[in-house]
Design an enzyme around this catalytic site. Structure first.
Site, mmCIF file in Angstrom:
data_model
loop_
_atom_site.group_PDB
_atom_site.id
_atom_site.type_symbol
_atom_site.label_atom_id
_atom_site.label_comp_id
_atom_site.label_asym_id
_atom_site.label_seq_id
_atom_site.Cartn_x
_atom_site.Cartn_y
_atom_site.Cartn_z
ATOM 1 N N THR A 30 0.864 -1.200 0.000
ATOM 2 C CA THR A 30 0.000 0.000 0.000
ATOM 3 C C THR A 30 0.893 1.239 0.000
ATOM 4 O O THR A 30 1.345 1.662 -1.049
ATOM 5 C CB THR A 30 -0.964 0.021 1.193
ATOM 6 N N THR A 50 1.810 -8.677 11.818
ATOM 7 C CA THR A 50 1.964 -7.409 11.127
ATOM 8 C C THR A 50 0.732 -7.119 10.297
ATOM 9 O O THR A 50 -0.225 -7.867 10.285
ATOM 10 C CB THR A 50 3.163 -7.452 10.179
ATOM 11 N N GLU A 87 6.758 4.662 7.305
ATOM 12 C CA GLU A 87 6.371 5.892 6.614
ATOM 13 C C GLU A 87 7.281 7.053 7.021
ATOM 14 O O GLU A 87 7.341 7.437 8.188
ATOM 15 C CB GLU A 87 4.904 6.207 6.905
#
Lengths: 406, 406
Positions: free
Chosen positions: A153, A190, A277
């Site tokens: 993603t 996860t 991120e």
């Protein structure tokens, strides 16, 4: 941004597993966003799933199917998490399993569904159902690399690990994939992890292996403290190497296999942190000599989640006072401040309740300039140790999460 | 950045309190960074302090002096927190009290010291001691505005509140200051708060009033979950309005006074959130109908600390799935997902375990575009309610904390 080596390792095929990666265009037209794993008959399958109470429909259904039937297919879509979607979400997850089962001529509960992406939007079922017939002809043994990309993603790179080892003349393979970069503080697993081996492993032993190794890998990482609604990790044993049998923890192969599996699971978990991120740092928070494992974890996570510690790491600022303040607010029993010591890599920064006498700003700066940093906290009060892996808090983290839905 | 009205309210002088704000140049030459409060003899003084185990030397010394003597002076420096400074830090805090006591002709333990600023560096004692003789001649009754600026660190605006009310023909004044913008999740008090009244209040009653009102104000705000090492809040009753007496909770004035004090404390606490580092939103997280206060607080703080919720707020993105995921990972007992409802201001976003049928993205966007937003979570499982105030997570937060020490 991301840290460490961006290259995907060689991923050995696992006998008994075929993979198909096709495009359903769920969020982005043309994107290869639909991955199906086909597992050999009589494979053992184990799973660990998120403890978020709002677990997504596919998580609920996967748990149910796993308890009911012999699993033959895993179907994974990215671009939409099918979470927070209520009854419609469950209908859509079921319809996905039913359609794939029909195509593959198995029962619907032999299919486990997985979804990842935006929370709170319904799956585009027309596009998903239209793509499922493409799956069968695309199944290949050597499909791990494409699948690693297919489940991404906000990940900036595919994540996979693979090991082959000889045991009593037999070659055993373990290969796995993971995905995840944000909403990462797994609680059982996860965001998504798929690991397979060709050994023969009894289902209850396999489940024990997965639970134990996930605890010390995926359950020890955090990007932003936000446990996902979709965390799932699946371990498959296809049993194709018939001489490699683990029926109980007493089998000689058990310890060897477990150690290899643990190493591979840690590798996959750390890959998520390296691709966290906005990450510019890979940080190990090690707590040693604590009174209990719970206390060690509480301290480690308090430091790893502190926005002030994470922004100092981003700035390469040896602002050790923020680490000390985080340890000081951890929710643990009283301890002797004067015994505690804190290190940045090999540089002692805190002892005797304040800045270490030997500490110099230059030494601290030298460590903080590194990409990989270990914060080691010696509590000197017991025998428990725990390590948690995390990333820093950068402008890119804010940008990614302020812009993700737009 | 900051939210709300930037103007400081009118701050009424409190009879029995004089204030001096001078420059010691602790971090920045010429900056007015040293504030001293002089309290009338026989004033009652109450304090609440950080629960961070690494509390700073001045916190330890203030607690000791408060228990020993009748307090006459509060001395506050900004630019350096004197925290994580070990034995030298305690020596420096003591030397500060001793020198001011000498100048003012009182005992050293009649002085309470407070410090705020960078953690882990020793106070520049030469500059601090050189400035103390300037204090005496600068004492004025009307010094609250200058003091509000004098105690700022990363604050972008001074914070103060003041109320005057008539009771049985007497005018009673309560005036207070607060400071703080980052490292804000107070645990007993804010970073720094100083409140004074001219009423006559018995010391034990005063302490009870402060503890209770701080719990529902400074202990209900969070910018970044990082509890400071220096949180301190002081409440003084100078007793100059001799007819306004509170000797016990049964005195008629008690309830009236307490309500005014609570309002003022909430005002001061909210001012910290409005000036939260990088804040573009002022967010109230209200949890209603929870099983217990602890559960309500756990849910509220989990939402208020979620980096994903906070970045969505910064982006004005009605990404309600992130709120739902945060509620789902809160560490509470099982509850009925189908009864729970979540609102953004008056817009219902979640009910029956998923997106509310009545919800539209346009309605959600309309709320998220506002500067003040309430996230209301109705657990429908009990009778406990709690509200926590917080800010969003913006690029400016990262910039401020990545650059603060440089």
């Amino acid at each position: 941004m991301a840290t460490g080596n961006p290259n995907l390792a060689t991923l050995h095929p696992v006998s008994g597993v075929k993979i198909s990666t096709v495009s359903a265009g769920i969020k982005t037209p043309g994107r290869n966003d639909l991955v199906v794993f086909e597992l050999a008959e009589r494979s053992s399958v184990a799973g660990v799933f998120t403890k978020n109470r709002f677990c997504a429909a596919p998580v609920t259904l996967s748990k149910q199917h796993l308890s009911e039937a012999s699993v033959r297919y895993l179907v994974v879509n990215t671009g939409n998490a099918n979470a927070g979607t209520g009854e419609q979400g469950m209908k859509d997850a079921k319809a996905t399993c039913e359609r794939l089962a029909e195509i593959m001529e198995v029962e619907a509960n032999q299919v486990l569904p997985f979804s990842t992406g935006v929370i709170g939007e319904n799956l585009p079922m027309d596009r998903l159902l239209n793509a499922l017939p493409l799956v069968k002809s695309a199944l290949v043994e050597d499909g791990w690399v494409e699948a690693a990309s297919g489940i991404m993603t906000t990940d900036t790179r595919p994540k996979g690990a693979s090991v082959q080892f000889e045991y009593q003349g037999e070659t055993i393979t373990i290969t796995g994939l993971s995905k995840g970069a944000g909403m990462i503080k797994p609680n059982m697993a996860t965001m998504l992890g798929f690991i397979a081996t060709d050994a023969v492993i009894a289902p209850d032993v396999l489940q024990g292996l997965l639970t134990e190794t996930a605890t010390k890998s995926f359950n020890r990482i955090t990007v932003d403290s936000d446990t996902s609604t979709n965390d799932s990790c699946i371990l498959v044993a296809t049993g194709q190497v018939e001489a490699a049998v683990i029926n109980s923890e007493q089998d000689p192969l058990f310890a060897v296999f477990k150690a290899h599996l643990q190493a591979l699971m840690i590798d996959l978990a750390q890959a998520i942190i390296r691709d966290g991120e906005g990450a510019t740092k890979f940080v190990s928070v090690q707590v040693e000599n604590a009174v209990s494992q719970d206390e060690a974890l509480e301290i480690a996570y308090t430091v790893a989640h502190s926005p002030l510690v994470k922004t100092a790491l981003f700035a390469c600022d040896p602002n050790w006072g923020r680490i000390l303040a985080a340890v000081g607010r951890a929710n643990i029993a009283p301890f002797d401040l004067n015994k505690l010591a804190i290190y940045l890599d090999d540089v002692c920064i805190v002892e005797h309740g304040g800045r270490a006498l030997s500490y110099s700003e230059a030494d601290g700066q030298d460590v903080m300039n590194r990409e990989d940093i270990t914060i080691r906290i010696d509590m000197a009060s017991g025998e428990a140790s725990e390590t948690v892996w995390t990333s820093d808090l950068s402008h890119d983290y804010v940008t990614i999460n302020a812009e993700y839905r737009t």
